[in-house]
Design a protein around this motif. Sequence first.
Motif, PDB file in Angstrom:
ATOM      1  N   THR A 170      27.925  23.392 -13.566  1.00 35.41           N
ATOM      2  CA  THR A 170      28.015  24.207 -14.581  1.00 35.41           C
ATOM      3  C   THR A 170      29.346  24.291 -15.391  1.00 35.41           C
ATOM      4  O   THR A 170      30.642  24.419 -15.164  1.00 35.41           O
ATOM      5  CB  THR A 170      27.719  26.027 -14.193  1.00 35.41           C
ATOM      6  OG1 THR A 170      26.849  26.348 -13.732  1.00 35.41           O
ATOM      7  CG2 THR A 170      28.186  26.861 -15.647  1.00 35.41           C
ATOM      8  N   SER A 188      29.502  24.795  -8.158  1.00 35.62           N
ATOM      9  CA  SER A 188      28.659  24.367  -9.453  1.00 35.62           C
ATOM     10  C   SER A 188      28.828  23.567 -10.165  1.00 35.62           C
ATOM     11  O   SER A 188      29.779  23.444 -10.841  1.00 35.62           O
ATOM     12  CB  SER A 188      27.524  25.718 -10.273  1.00 35.62           C
ATOM     13  OG  SER A 188      28.031  25.966 -11.406  1.00 35.62           O
ATOM     14  N   SER A 229      23.810  25.586  -8.891  1.00 33.27           N
ATOM     15  CA  SER A 229      22.986  24.181  -8.367  1.00 33.27           C
ATOM     16  C   SER A 229      21.660  24.469  -8.408  1.00 33.27           C
ATOM     17  O   SER A 229      21.883  23.205  -8.061  1.00 33.27           O
ATOM     18  CB  SER A 229      24.057  24.844  -6.626  1.00 33.27           C
ATOM     19  OG  SER A 229      25.480  24.988  -7.240  1.00 33.27           O
ATOM     20  N   ALA A 259      26.674  30.823  -9.052  1.00 33.18           N
ATOM     21  CA  ALA A 259      27.181  29.662  -8.662  1.00 33.18           C
ATOM     22  C   ALA A 259      26.092  28.890  -7.075  1.00 33.18           C
ATOM     23  O   ALA A 259      25.745  27.666  -7.912  1.00 33.18           O
ATOM     24  CB  ALA A 259      28.177  29.259  -7.408  1.00 33.18           C
ATOM     25  N   GLU A 260      25.556  29.259  -6.647  1.00 36.77           N
ATOM     26  CA  GLU A 260      24.449  28.828  -5.801  1.00 36.77           C
ATOM     27  C   GLU A 260      23.237  28.495  -6.345  1.00 36.77           C
ATOM     28  O   GLU A 260      22.733  27.541  -6.661  1.00 36.77           O
ATOM     29  CB  GLU A 260      24.236  30.228  -4.254  1.00 36.77           C
ATOM     30  CG  GLU A 260      24.725  30.011  -3.378  1.00 36.77           C
ATOM     31  CD  GLU A 260      24.788  30.391  -2.512  1.00 36.77           C
ATOM     32  OE1 GLU A 260      23.793  32.004  -2.374  1.00 36.77           O
ATOM     33  OE2 GLU A 260      25.109  30.614  -1.764  1.00 36.77           O
TER      34      GLU A 260
END
Length: 428
Positions: free
Chosen positions: A221, A219, A181, A177-178
């Motif tokens: 996504t 994020s 992002s 997720a990081e």
Amino acid sequence: MKLATCSYSSSPTSVTLARPRFSFNIFQLSSSSSSSSSSTAARQPRPAMVSARNYAHAHYLPPWFSVAPMMEWTDVHYRTMARLISKHAWLYTEMLAAETIVYQKDNLDRFLYFPPEQHPIVLQIGGSNLENLAKATQLANIYKYDEINFNCGCPSPRVAGHGCFGARLMLDPKFVAEAMSVIAANTDVPVSVKCRIGVDDHDSYNELCDFIYKVSSQSPTRHFIIHSRKAMLNGISPAENRSIPPLKYEYFYGLLRDFPDLRFTINGGINTIDEVNAARKAGAHGVMVGRAAFNNSWNTLGHVDTAIYGAPSSGVTRRQLLKEFEAYGETVLGKYGQKPNVRDVAKPLLSLFYAQPGNSLWKRKADAAFMHCTTMKSFFEETLVAIPDFVLDAPVGAPPSGSNDPFSNIHTLLPPPYESREQELQYA
């Protein structure tokens, strides 16, 4: 869940680069249509509800069919051939490590350049260092890819082992997720994740859902490409990872049910146009095909525009394709010193006459010609005598038949609905 063997950088970088427009025009395509018929469009599955960001490339038809990123296969030369066969298939690069892009910043054309006719095209990157992912995304912006995809599915020991990325990253959704992002913050094109349905013993449907939930909720996504086999990182090869772990299409269709706000593309074990259409009829937003699009390129890609997108047939023949490809090849031979050579450029053509008269002789002649030919013209003059004229001059024939519909009863096999452990996942 944390990875004990990997050390991640966690300092995102957000810098925007100017993005000049390219004016290259290496070759012209002969395909005749750019839109699907309204009747075909009406039959397509309803798209997932996603943010406007994910429709930034609305001037292309949707990614109902895409060619999987394959290391040492889907290079710029393969994609050139593929685009001559299909105008609408979405093409992916080979996976490029973020470190390669960053360390080769003075030599980027060798890794990132593509003729503009290859749009729509997606750059797949891999890595486990946030700073390098940010820098790599910035450097890639100038080439104007249509999407950036993050690799969370490669089982190669070089990637998932020593490289600490690829499929191993599924065990650390917080980092993914990081990373997503960071990638999204450094580009204005859509971003996506390609992953497996699990890794080693972490292969339950709930664990897959946990990964999807955490990455999508933390994020930007909204698009996931799901290879419907788990990755086994201990003891089997990447090739065996494409056949030994069983396909679990029910996991993919469970995701469609449990995450209706996301978009999912199915990958793994789908080899024919009939199977592509069957997967989409069952609800898949898109279908990604791998080896069949390389090993049987003419019969696979040749039906994408008509059978999937509803466009008229281009009527292109192999002889016409090779004439266009020859012109392209002559412009790139020796562009980087001794590379690419004739073998490098012509490699994707070796599947062009799959199961046709003269195919075996053509390959033997090609192997011999690679030893001394220095131009594409001389290569074709020496090898194409093996192929009968009726093969060279025939347009794409009828689509090859697939197996019995592997998705006909898929909705009776779905796992129990996912119930997110939202509070637990938020702080994991």
